[in-house]
Design an enzyme around this catalytic site. Sequence first.
Site, PDB file in Angstrom:
ATOM      1  N   CYS A   5     -13.381  18.386   1.015  1.00 48.45           N
ATOM      2  CA  CYS A   5     -14.820  18.077   1.006  1.00 48.45           C
ATOM      3  C   CYS A   5     -14.993  16.578   0.787  1.00 48.45           C
ATOM      4  CB  CYS A   5     -15.537  18.807  -0.120  1.00 48.45           C
ATOM      5  SG  CYS A   5     -15.421  20.595  -0.077  1.00 48.45           S
TER       6      CYS A   5
ATOM      7  N   PHE B 161     -15.389  31.190  26.321  1.00 50.18           N
ATOM      8  CA  PHE B 161     -14.693  30.968  25.049  1.00 50.18           C
ATOM      9  C   PHE B 161     -15.170  32.019  24.039  1.00 50.18           C
ATOM     10  CE2 PHE B 161     -15.445  26.938  27.234  1.00 50.18           C
ATOM     11  CZ  PHE B 161     -14.166  26.434  27.385  1.00 50.18           C
TER      12      PHE B 161
ATOM     13  N   CYS C 240     -18.503  22.624  18.193  1.00 45.99           N
ATOM     14  CA  CYS C 240     -17.897  22.264  16.910  1.00 45.99           C
ATOM     15  C   CYS C 240     -17.492  20.794  16.880  1.00 45.99           C
ATOM     16  CB  CYS C 240     -16.700  23.165  16.602  1.00 45.99           C
ATOM     17  SG  CYS C 240     -15.359  23.069  17.804  1.00 45.99           S
TER      18      CYS C 240
END
Length: 444
Positions: free
Chosen positions: A89, A305, A400
């Site tokens: 993170c 996909f 993405c």
Amino acid sequence: MARTRNRFDRTPFQTAITDLSHDGRGVARRDGEGGKVTFISGALPGELVRAEPTARSRHFDEAKTVEVLEASPQRVAPRCPHFGVCAGCVLQHLEESQQIVAKQRVLMDNLERIGHVTPQAVLPGLTGDNWGYRRKGRFSVRRVEKKAKTLVGFRELDPRFVADLSVCYTVIPQIGEKIPLLAALVEGMDGKRDIPQIEFIAGDDAVALTIRHMQPLSARDQQAWIAFAQEHGFAIFLQPGGVDSVHPLWPQEVPLSFRLPQWDVDLAFRPLDFIQVNASLNQKMIVHALALLDAKPDDRVLDLFCGLGNFTLPLARVVREVVGVEGDAGLVARAKDNAQRNGLDNAQFYAADLTQDQRNAAWMRQGFDKLLLDPPRSGALEVLQQLPLKTFERIVYVSCHPGSLARDAGYLVNEQGFTLVSAGAMDMFPHTAHVESIAVFERR
């Protein structure tokens, strides 16, 4: 690009942060360096910080924050004790509601700068669970001889090292709270130097660990894994080689699946299969995508996909027929099984490498009204260049990687005559710099 890490001035300097980079670092321009850009980890826009240089290159420098002199009102105390070391993170210091705002800016910047396109409307950012959301991931495992201990965790910001984690709050609690127990377990094994990684994945009713091991596990080590699984409620799989070598250690039958209750769909998967990481965001994303596609009962939809059928099977509940195409033959087999298990006979699936020539494929010659696609980071340009695009009334593109979406959006708008109706970010990976997004195109 080669970076200079040897002899350069590491004296901390004071600077103002003007922006946030695509990877979550503060952006500064140092006047003393001719306005050269410096990317500073741990810094936020609007802040005045003292930073220590960590790397130099011809076009930009890198640094880390050592002191915040004037804090942004959006700065919060990171929840994780490993923030600033672990690379899992990088945005925990930014207030949660502002993370999606930052990701929207990254998306719009990419669309304009790379694709030379601007959406007619910006979709509201889509968010889900912010903590304990990560149901799939991979831990690195490393025996550190100098410390006489085994580390289990994500990579550090310096990727040469594995973070010594005591907890991870973004991973589902069943895993995130047991990282020290995993490390202690491996440390006590005969083959502790032969396990490079542990993958985890969670369904609705089971959590599985897949142990990658470079040498055969001793009977003692196998029994230790079984005992650990029984005590903590895990299923254990072993992976002595490639993906095809994965097999259950205990128990022999593991019901890995997740439900999409709004569509009365249950998706079964295997321990190394791709599933969306954030379960709550995934359900919202499917609702969002189907609404944006404006799927109608008489529509025939192409889903590229398609994976396990994450979008395909909900679509099959809504439209006349849907065809899913995926490059991984194993996922296609599971998608077909999932359609059969859910009583859906209006969903067809094909295995095809969508980076290669598919112009003569049987599915390519079928007529469709609408297109939904969810490609990997590399995007979908190769297959978009082969499709009879002008036959699609509407395209919904789930991405993405904002850079590849921007490139493909430029192709659709500037070369194929589509309109970019709307686009927006989705926070699939809160507290990270990862930008998931969705875009809608209409035929002009």
